[in-house]
Design a protein around this motif. Structure first.
Motif, PDB file in Angstrom:
ATOM      1  N   ASP A 224       0.827  -1.199   0.000  1.00  0.00           N
ATOM      2  CA  ASP A 224       0.000   0.000   0.000  1.00  0.00           C
ATOM      3  C   ASP A 224       0.864   1.254   0.000  1.00  0.00           C
ATOM      4  O   ASP A 224       2.094   1.187   0.095  1.00  0.00           O
ATOM      5  N   GLY A 225       0.205   2.393  -0.118  1.00  0.00           N
ATOM      6  CA  GLY A 225       0.904   3.670  -0.204  1.00  0.00           C
ATOM      7  C   GLY A 225       1.624   4.075   1.066  1.00  0.00           C
ATOM      8  O   GLY A 225       2.427   4.996   1.055  1.00  0.00           O
TER       9      GLY A 225
ATOM     10  N   THR B  72       2.131  -4.425 -10.086  1.00  0.00           N
ATOM     11  CA  THR B  72       1.005  -3.870 -10.830  1.00  0.00           C
ATOM     12  C   THR B  72       0.169  -2.908  -9.996  1.00  0.00           C
ATOM     13  O   THR B  72      -0.290  -3.284  -8.912  1.00  0.00           O
ATOM     14  N   PRO B  73      -0.066  -1.687 -10.522  1.00  0.00           N
ATOM     15  CA  PRO B  73      -1.027  -0.791  -9.877  1.00  0.00           C
ATOM     16  C   PRO B  73      -2.430  -1.243 -10.282  1.00  0.00           C
ATOM     17  O   PRO B  73      -2.857  -1.035 -11.412  1.00  0.00           O
TER      18      PRO B  73
ATOM     19  N   ALA C  68       3.311  -4.138   3.491  1.00  0.00           N
ATOM     20  CA  ALA C  68       3.291  -5.274   2.572  1.00  0.00           C
ATOM     21  C   ALA C  68       2.489  -6.390   3.222  1.00  0.00           C
ATOM     22  O   ALA C  68       2.809  -6.821   4.323  1.00  0.00           O
ATOM     23  N   MET C  69       1.425  -6.832   2.527  1.00  0.00           N
ATOM     24  CA  MET C  69       0.520  -7.842   3.070  1.00  0.00           C
ATOM     25  C   MET C  69       0.531  -9.081   2.187  1.00  0.00           C
ATOM     26  O   MET C  69       0.109  -9.017   1.033  1.00  0.00           O
TER      27      MET C  69
ATOM     28  N   ASP D 157     -11.326  -1.262  -4.231  1.00  0.00           N
ATOM     29  CA  ASP D 157     -10.961  -0.769  -5.568  1.00  0.00           C
ATOM     30  C   ASP D 157      -9.450  -0.748  -5.807  1.00  0.00           C
ATOM     31  O   ASP D 157      -8.992  -0.344  -6.853  1.00  0.00           O
ATOM     32  N   PHE D 158      -8.661  -1.155  -4.803  1.00  0.00           N
ATOM     33  CA  PHE D 158      -7.202  -1.244  -4.912  1.00  0.00           C
ATOM     34  C   PHE D 158      -6.525   0.124  -4.998  1.00  0.00           C
ATOM     35  O   PHE D 158      -5.383   0.243  -5.421  1.00  0.00           O
ATOM     36  N   LYS D 159      -7.225   1.167  -4.588  1.00  0.00           N
ATOM     37  CA  LYS D 159      -6.659   2.520  -4.624  1.00  0.00           C
ATOM     38  C   LYS D 159      -5.380   2.588  -3.781  1.00  0.00           C
ATOM     39  O   LYS D 159      -5.359   2.131  -2.645  1.00  0.00           O
ATOM     40  N   ASN D 160      -4.334   3.163  -4.366  1.00  0.00           N
ATOM     41  CA  ASN D 160      -3.022   3.327  -3.723  1.00  0.00           C
ATOM     42  C   ASN D 160      -2.369   1.999  -3.316  1.00  0.00           C
ATOM     43  O   ASN D 160      -1.608   1.959  -2.358  1.00  0.00           O
TER      44      ASN D 160
END
Length: 132
Positions: free
Chosen positions: A18-19, A122-123, A23-24, A42-45
């Motif tokens: 994440d931003g 991948t974003p 790390a998960m 939505d996987f934002k950031n």
């Protein structure tokens, strides 16, 4: 710090970053992408670190509007094909460690010349797919 740090395998456990620098680990299953949506919305950031094996050409084009994608060849041989302004640019990845940074918003696919293993960062937010 977590109570236990242990090695994992990218073949069975991907990583969502994440931003904020977290790390998960996320176990890969047949319903991985549905579970990813349920868990991360939505996987934002966020970025997905994954490794995939291919023995045939990709059946889709994909595009990531939220950022650039890192695509690194681990083994085998592929051509990454980027489509910009209607023109296809073929980029050979034929040496382990060779990589391409796919620009944000660019459609891309791959032609497989030898069975291969590829590492992706991948974003995921807003990723789009369409048939080749």
């Amino acid at each position: 710090m977590p109570s236990e740090i242990k090695p994992l395998n990218i073949n069975s456990t991907y990583v969502v970053m994440d931003g904020s620098g977290n790390a998960m680990p996320v176990s890969v299953s047949d319903t991985f992408y549905e579970e990813l949506s349920r868990t991360f919305g939505d996987f934002k950031n966020k970025r997905l670190v994954s490794q995939l094996n291919f023995d045939r050409d990709w059946g889709t084009w994909e595009m990531h509007p939220a950022g650039e994608e890192f695509v690194c060849l681990i083994s085998g041989q592929i051509d990454l094909i980027l489509k910009q302004n209607g023109v296809e640019n073929r980029l050979p990845l034929d040496t382990p460690g060779s990589y391409v940074i796919v620009p944000k918003g660019i459609w891309h696919t791959a032609k497989v010349h030898q069975p291969c293993s590829v590492l992706f960062i991948t974003p995921g937010e807003g990723t789009q797919n369409r048939a080749v």
